[in-house]
Design an enzyme around this catalytic site. Structure first.
Site, PDB file in Angstrom:
ATOM      1  N   SER A 126       0.812  -1.220   0.000  1.00  0.00           N
ATOM      2  CA  SER A 126       0.000   0.000   0.000  1.00  0.00           C
ATOM      3  C   SER A 126       0.844   1.267   0.000  1.00  0.00           C
ATOM      4  O   SER A 126       1.920   1.322   0.611  1.00  0.00           O
ATOM      5  CB  SER A 126      -0.864  -0.013   1.262  1.00  0.00           C
ATOM      6  OG  SER A 126      -1.374   1.277   1.527  1.00  0.00           O
ATOM      7  N   GLU A 128       0.211   3.591   1.783  1.00  0.00           N
ATOM      8  CA  GLU A 128       0.311   4.018   3.190  1.00  0.00           C
ATOM      9  C   GLU A 128       1.711   3.745   3.750  1.00  0.00           C
ATOM     10  O   GLU A 128       2.090   4.318   4.765  1.00  0.00           O
ATOM     11  CB  GLU A 128      -0.736   3.295   4.039  1.00  0.00           C
ATOM     12  CG  GLU A 128      -2.125   3.891   3.947  1.00  0.00           C
ATOM     13  CD  GLU A 128      -2.220   5.294   4.529  1.00  0.00           C
ATOM     14  OE1 GLU A 128      -2.032   5.455   5.739  1.00  0.00           O
ATOM     15  OE2 GLU A 128      -2.483   6.232   3.758  1.00  0.00           O
ATOM     16  N   TYR A 150      -1.488   0.438  10.759  1.00  0.00           N
ATOM     17  CA  TYR A 150      -1.765  -0.231   9.472  1.00  0.00           C
ATOM     18  C   TYR A 150      -0.575  -0.088   8.529  1.00  0.00           C
ATOM     19  O   TYR A 150      -0.114  -1.071   7.933  1.00  0.00           O
ATOM     20  CB  TYR A 150      -3.027   0.374   8.836  1.00  0.00           C
ATOM     21  CG  TYR A 150      -3.249  -0.052   7.393  1.00  0.00           C
ATOM     22  CD1 TYR A 150      -3.848  -1.263   7.085  1.00  0.00           C
ATOM     23  CD2 TYR A 150      -2.837   0.776   6.331  1.00  0.00           C
ATOM     24  CE1 TYR A 150      -4.036  -1.655   5.754  1.00  0.00           C
ATOM     25  CE2 TYR A 150      -3.027   0.393   5.015  1.00  0.00           C
ATOM     26  CZ  TYR A 150      -3.616  -0.826   4.726  1.00  0.00           C
ATOM     27  OH  TYR A 150      -3.800  -1.205   3.420  1.00  0.00           O
TER      28      TYR A 150
HETATM   29  P1  NDP Z   1     -11.487  -4.568   2.071  1.00  0.00           P
HETATM   30  O1  NDP Z   1     -11.429  -4.041   3.453  1.00  0.00           O
HETATM   31  O2  NDP Z   1     -12.649  -4.210   1.188  1.00  0.00           O
HETATM   32  O3  NDP Z   1     -11.412  -6.181   2.129  1.00  0.00           O
HETATM   33  C1  NDP Z   1     -10.600  -6.833   3.046  1.00  0.00           C
HETATM   34  C2  NDP Z   1     -10.832  -8.338   2.953  1.00  0.00           C
HETATM   35  O4  NDP Z   1     -10.015  -9.014   3.905  1.00  0.00           O
HETATM   36  C3  NDP Z   1     -12.283  -8.775   3.243  1.00  0.00           C
HETATM   37  O5  NDP Z   1     -12.646  -9.803   2.350  1.00  0.00           O
HETATM   38  C4  NDP Z   1     -12.167  -9.325   4.659  1.00  0.00           C
HETATM   39  O6  NDP Z   1     -13.141 -10.293   4.983  1.00  0.00           O
HETATM   40  C5  NDP Z   1     -10.794  -9.978   4.584  1.00  0.00           C
HETATM   41  N1  NDP Z   1     -10.211 -10.268   5.891  1.00  0.00           N
HETATM   42  C6  NDP Z   1     -10.030  -9.429   6.937  1.00  0.00           C
HETATM   43  N2  NDP Z   1      -9.437 -10.065   7.957  1.00  0.00           N
HETATM   44  C7  NDP Z   1      -9.234 -11.348   7.557  1.00  0.00           C
HETATM   45  C8  NDP Z   1      -8.669 -12.487   8.156  1.00  0.00           C
HETATM   46  N3  NDP Z   1      -8.193 -12.486   9.409  1.00  0.00           N
HETATM   47  N4  NDP Z   1      -8.599 -13.634   7.439  1.00  0.00           N
HETATM   48  C9  NDP Z   1      -9.090 -13.689   6.191  1.00  0.00           C
HETATM   49  N5  NDP Z   1      -9.678 -12.645   5.562  1.00  0.00           N
HETATM   50  C10 NDP Z   1      -9.731 -11.482   6.245  1.00  0.00           C
HETATM   51  O7  NDP Z   1     -10.121  -4.161   1.350  1.00  0.00           O
HETATM   52  P2  NDP Z   1      -9.827  -3.782  -0.193  1.00  0.00           P
HETATM   53  O8  NDP Z   1     -10.507  -4.758  -1.072  1.00  0.00           O
HETATM   54  O9  NDP Z   1     -10.038  -2.334  -0.392  1.00  0.00           O
HETATM   55  O10 NDP Z   1      -8.259  -3.988  -0.248  1.00  0.00           O
HETATM   56  C11 NDP Z   1      -7.676  -5.253  -0.570  1.00  0.00           C
HETATM   57  C12 NDP Z   1      -6.256  -5.311  -0.050  1.00  0.00           C
HETATM   58  O11 NDP Z   1      -5.487  -4.275  -0.661  1.00  0.00           O
HETATM   59  C13 NDP Z   1      -6.093  -5.085   1.447  1.00  0.00           C
HETATM   60  O12 NDP Z   1      -4.996  -5.868   1.871  1.00  0.00           O
HETATM   61  C14 NDP Z   1      -5.753  -3.616   1.578  1.00  0.00           C
HETATM   62  O13 NDP Z   1      -5.048  -3.375   2.758  1.00  0.00           O
HETATM   63  C15 NDP Z   1      -4.909  -3.426   0.336  1.00  0.00           C
HETATM   64  N6  NDP Z   1      -4.889  -2.111  -0.255  1.00  0.00           N
HETATM   65  C16 NDP Z   1      -6.062  -1.500  -0.593  1.00  0.00           C
HETATM   66  C17 NDP Z   1      -6.049  -0.290  -1.248  1.00  0.00           C
HETATM   67  C18 NDP Z   1      -7.311   0.411  -1.617  1.00  0.00           C
HETATM   68  O14 NDP Z   1      -7.246   1.610  -1.938  1.00  0.00           O
HETATM   69  N7  NDP Z   1      -8.461  -0.266  -1.650  1.00  0.00           N
HETATM   70  C19 NDP Z   1      -4.762   0.363  -1.608  1.00  0.00           C
HETATM   71  C20 NDP Z   1      -3.600  -0.398  -1.219  1.00  0.00           C
HETATM   72  C21 NDP Z   1      -3.665  -1.584  -0.582  1.00  0.00           C
HETATM   73  P3  NDP Z   1     -14.595  -9.880   5.611  1.00  0.00           P
HETATM   74  O15 NDP Z   1     -15.448  -9.495   4.437  1.00  0.00           O
HETATM   75  O16 NDP Z   1     -15.003 -11.129   6.285  1.00  0.00           O
HETATM   76  O17 NDP Z   1     -14.357  -8.721   6.531  1.00  0.00           O
HETATM   77  P1  GDR Z   2      -6.722   5.838   3.484  1.00  0.00           P
HETATM   78  O1  GDR Z   2      -8.239   6.000   2.985  1.00  0.00           O
HETATM   79  O2  GDR Z   2      -6.558   6.103   4.913  1.00  0.00           O
HETATM   80  O3  GDR Z   2      -5.883   6.640   2.527  1.00  0.00           O
HETATM   81  O4  GDR Z   2      -6.484   4.273   3.277  1.00  0.00           O
HETATM   82  P2  GDR Z   2      -9.476   6.781   3.601  1.00  0.00           P
HETATM   83  O5  GDR Z   2     -10.455   6.922   2.502  1.00  0.00           O
HETATM   84  O6  GDR Z   2      -9.944   6.189   4.889  1.00  0.00           O
HETATM   85  O7  GDR Z   2      -8.837   8.243   3.963  1.00  0.00           O
HETATM   86  C1  GDR Z   2      -8.288   9.076   2.967  1.00  0.00           C
HETATM   87  C2  GDR Z   2      -8.033  10.464   3.541  1.00  0.00           C
HETATM   88  O8  GDR Z   2      -9.293  11.090   3.803  1.00  0.00           O
HETATM   89  C3  GDR Z   2      -9.223  11.761   5.059  1.00  0.00           C
HETATM   90  N1  GDR Z   2     -10.566  11.907   5.625  1.00  0.00           N
HETATM   91  C4  GDR Z   2     -11.388  10.906   5.985  1.00  0.00           C
HETATM   92  N2  GDR Z   2     -11.246   9.566   5.900  1.00  0.00           N
HETATM   93  C5  GDR Z   2     -12.279   8.796   6.316  1.00  0.00           C
HETATM   94  N3  GDR Z   2     -12.181   7.466   6.219  1.00  0.00           N
HETATM   95  N4  GDR Z   2     -13.421   9.330   6.847  1.00  0.00           N
HETATM   96  C6  GDR Z   2     -13.598  10.678   6.974  1.00  0.00           C
HETATM   97  O9  GDR Z   2     -14.629  11.138   7.459  1.00  0.00           O
HETATM   98  C7  GDR Z   2     -12.539  11.512   6.491  1.00  0.00           C
HETATM   99  N5  GDR Z   2     -12.362  12.857   6.435  1.00  0.00           N
HETATM  100  C8  GDR Z   2     -11.167  13.091   5.910  1.00  0.00           C
HETATM  101  C9  GDR Z   2      -8.315  10.845   5.888  1.00  0.00           C
HETATM  102  O10 GDR Z   2      -7.825  11.563   7.021  1.00  0.00           O
HETATM  103  C10 GDR Z   2      -7.264  10.496   4.857  1.00  0.00           C
HETATM  104  O11 GDR Z   2      -6.293  11.502   4.799  1.00  0.00           O
HETATM  105  C11 GDR Z   2      -6.994   3.568   2.136  1.00  0.00           C
HETATM  106  C12 GDR Z   2      -7.278   2.119   2.573  1.00  0.00           C
HETATM  107  O12 GDR Z   2      -7.950   1.458   1.513  1.00  0.00           O
HETATM  108  C13 GDR Z   2      -6.001   1.385   2.886  1.00  0.00           C
HETATM  109  O13 GDR Z   2      -6.299  -0.009   3.119  1.00  0.00           O
HETATM  110  C14 GDR Z   2      -5.064   1.512   1.675  1.00  0.00           C
HETATM  111  O14 GDR Z   2      -3.854   0.843   1.933  1.00  0.00           O
HETATM  112  C15 GDR Z   2      -4.814   2.979   1.361  1.00  0.00           C
HETATM  113  O15 GDR Z   2      -6.059   3.598   1.080  1.00  0.00           O
HETATM  114  C16 GDR Z   2      -3.923   3.157   0.153  1.00  0.00           C
END
Ligand code: NDP
Ligand code: GDR
Length: 329
Positions: A126, A128, A150
Site C-alpha cells: 500500500s 500508506e 496499518y
Molecule cells: P477490504 O477491506 O474491502 O477487504 C478486506 C478483505 O479481507 C475482506 O474480504 C475481509 O473479509 C478480509 N479479511 C479481513 N481479515 C481477515 C482475516 N483475518 N482472514 C481472512 N480474511 C480477512 O479491502 P480492499 O478490497 O479495499 O483492499 C484489498 C487489499 O489491498 C487489502 O490488503 C488492503 O489493505 C490493500 N490495499 C487497498 C487499497 C485500496 O485503496 N483499496 C490500496 C492499497 C492496498 P470480511 O469481508 O469477512 O471482513
Molecule cells: P486511506 O483511505 O486512509 O488513505 O487508506 P481513507 O479513505 O480512509 O482516507 C483518505 C483520507 O481522507 C481523510 N478523511 C477521511 N477519511 C475517512 N475514512 N473518513 C472521513 O470522514 C474523512 N475525512 C477526511 C483521511 O484523514 C485520509 O487523509 C486507504 C485504505 O484502503 C487502505 O487499506 C489503503 O492501503 C490505502 O487507502 C492506500
C-alpha cells in the site's frame, strides 16, 4: 488440452477481491475464494458470481487453514488481498492489525513454501507505507515512513514478501497500490462516505456529512483498473514490485466539490469537520509514479478521478432509490 489455471484469492468478499475474482473468471481461471467464518454471511459483493467461484473457509490468523486450502486446491497463483484495511481501526486494534495485515503474510508465504513453492504470489502492499513522504512523487525506490499501525503492518508484509523471494526463490510480487475506489468501496472510506451522503442529501434523506481532515491529498484510481495490474505482475518472467497509481492527486475538498457539484449542490453548505474523524497522525500527500508498471506491464488507468466519483454518486443514488421503493412497497 492445457490445464485450466487455478487462483486462490484471500479477501474475496472485499472490494478488490470481488473485482479480481470477476477478472480471473473472465480469463478462464478456476477461482477459489477464502472466506472467514462470520455469524452473518457478508457475500454482497460476490453474490453475482457466487455460483462460479469456489468458496472455502480459512483465516489469515490460522496457518493450518491456509495449508489445508493449498493442499486441497493446488492453486498456481495466490492473491493475498485479505487484511484489516481501515487505517483508523488500526489505532483502536493495533495488535489485531499486526496479526492479520503483517504476520498473516508470513503465514501464507510459509504455507506456500511448504506446500508448493512453484505457486506465484501477489501481496497487496500500500501507498500508506510511504506515509510522511520522503520524496514526491513516490516510486518503488522511495523510502518508507508509515504513519499508522496499518502502515507499519504493511511495511512488514512488503518486506517479508521480498525476503521470501530472496530467501526461497519464490515468485512473490508486491504491488504498491495507491488508493482505489468504486461503488463497492466500504462506506467508511472517505470517497464512498462522501458519495453516499451526497446521494442521501440529494434525495432528502440527510442534511449534512461529518468529515475529518479536508486538506489531505490522495492519488485515487478506479479499482477494476487496479486488479488487472495485480494479475499482470504474476504473468511476467520475473517477480518484482510495482507502484500502481494515476500520477494525479486531489484533496478531500476537491473530492467534495466534484461529488456535490455533480448533483448541483455546493459542498460547503453540507460538510462540517468532526474532530472524531481526525487521525492521531496523518498522511498528508500521496502521489505515485507508475512509470515502471506502464513500461514493464503495459498498465495504464482508464477512468479519471472525476468520472469515478460521478459513477459512485450515480450508483449510490440508484441504490437508495431502489431501497426507497422497497421500503414503500
Ligand atoms: P477490504 O477491506 O474491502 O477487504 C478486506 C478483505 O479481507 C475482506 O474480504 C475481509 O473479509 C478480509 N479479511 C479481513 N481479515 C481477515 C482475516 N483475518 N482472514 C481472512 N480474511 C480477512 O479491502 P480492499 O478490497 O479495499 O483492499 C484489498 C487489499 O489491498 C487489502 O490488503 C488492503 O489493505 C490493500 N490495499 C487497498 C487499497 C485500496 O485503496 N483499496 C490500496 C492499497 C492496498 P470480511 O469481508 O469477512 O471482513
Ligand atoms: P486511506 O483511505 O486512509 O488513505 O487508506 P481513507 O479513505 O480512509 O482516507 C483518505 C483520507 O481522507 C481523510 N478523511 C477521511 N477519511 C475517512 N475514512 N473518513 C472521513 O470522514 C474523512 N475525512 C477526511 C483521511 O484523514 C485520509 O487523509 C486507504 C485504505 O484502503 C487502505 O487499506 C489503503 O492501503 C490505502 O487507502 C492506500
Amino acid at each position: 488440452m492445457s490445464k485450466r489455471k487455478c487462483a486462490l484469492v484471500t479477501g474475496i468478499t472485499g472490494q478488490d477481491g470481488s473485482y479480481l475474482a470477476e477478472f480471473l473468471l473472465d480469463q478462464g481461471y478456476d477461482v477459489i475464494g477464502m472466506v472467514r467464518r462470520t455469524s452473518t454471511v457478508n457475500f454482497d459483493r460476490i453474490r453475482h458470481i457466487q455460483e462460479r467461484v469456489k468458496l472455502v473457509p480459512g483465516d489469515l490468523m490460522d496457518e493450518v487453514s491456509l495449508m489445508a486450502i493449498l493442499r486441497e486446491h493446488r492453486p498456481s497463483e495466490v492473491y493475498n488481498l485479505a487484511a484489516q484495511s481501515f487505517v483508523p481501526t488500526s489505532w483502536a486494534q493495533p495488535v489485531l492489525t499486526g496479526e492479520v495485515t503483517a504476520l498473516g503474510v508470513t503465514r501464507i508465504l510459509d504455507a506456500i513454501r511448504m506446500v508448493d513453492p512453484e505457486i506465484r504470489f501477489y501481496q497487496a502492499s500500500s501507498s500508506e507505507m510511504f506515509g510522511k513522504v520522503q520524496e514526491v512523487p513516490q516510486t518503488e525506490k522511495t523510502t518508507f515512513y508509515p504513519r499508522s499501525p496499518y502502515g507499519v503492518a504493511k511495511v512488514y508484509g512488503h518486506w517479508i514478501t521480498v525476503n521470501y523471494r530472496e530467501s526461497y526463490n519464490l515468485f512473490a510480487c508486491s504491488g504498491i497500490l495507491f488508493n482505489h475506489e468504486s461503488p463497492r468501496r466500504g462506506l467508511e472510506f472517505v470517497t464512498h462516505k462522501v458519495t453516499y451522503h451526497v446521494a442521501k442529501i440529494k434525495l432528502g434523506l440527510a442534511d449534512r456529512v461529518p468529515l475529518g481532515n479536508l486538506d489531505s491529498q490522495r492519488d485515487w484510481g478506479y479499482a477494476p483498473d487496479y486488479v488487472k495490474a495485480m494479475w499482470l505482475m504474476l504473468q511476467q518472467d520475473q517477480p518484482d514490485d510495482y507502484v500502481v497509481a494515476t500520477g494525479k492527486t486531489h484533496s478531500i475538498r476537491r473530492l467534495c466539490e466534484v461529488a456535490f457539484g455533480y448533483v448541483g449542490l455546493n459542498w460547503e453548505d453540507y460538510v462540517y469537520v468532526n474532530p472524531a474523524d481526525l487521525r492521531p497522525a496523518e498522511v498528508d500527500l500521496l502521489i505515485g509514479d507508475a512509470s515502471k508498471a506502464r513500461r514493464q506491464l503495459g498498465w495504464t488507468p482508464t477512468v479519471t478521478f472525476e468520472q469515478m466519483i460521478e459513477l459512485m454518486v450515480e450508483a449510490d443514488l440508484e441504490a437508495l432509490r431502489h431501497e426507497q421503493v422497497h421500503v414503500r412497497a
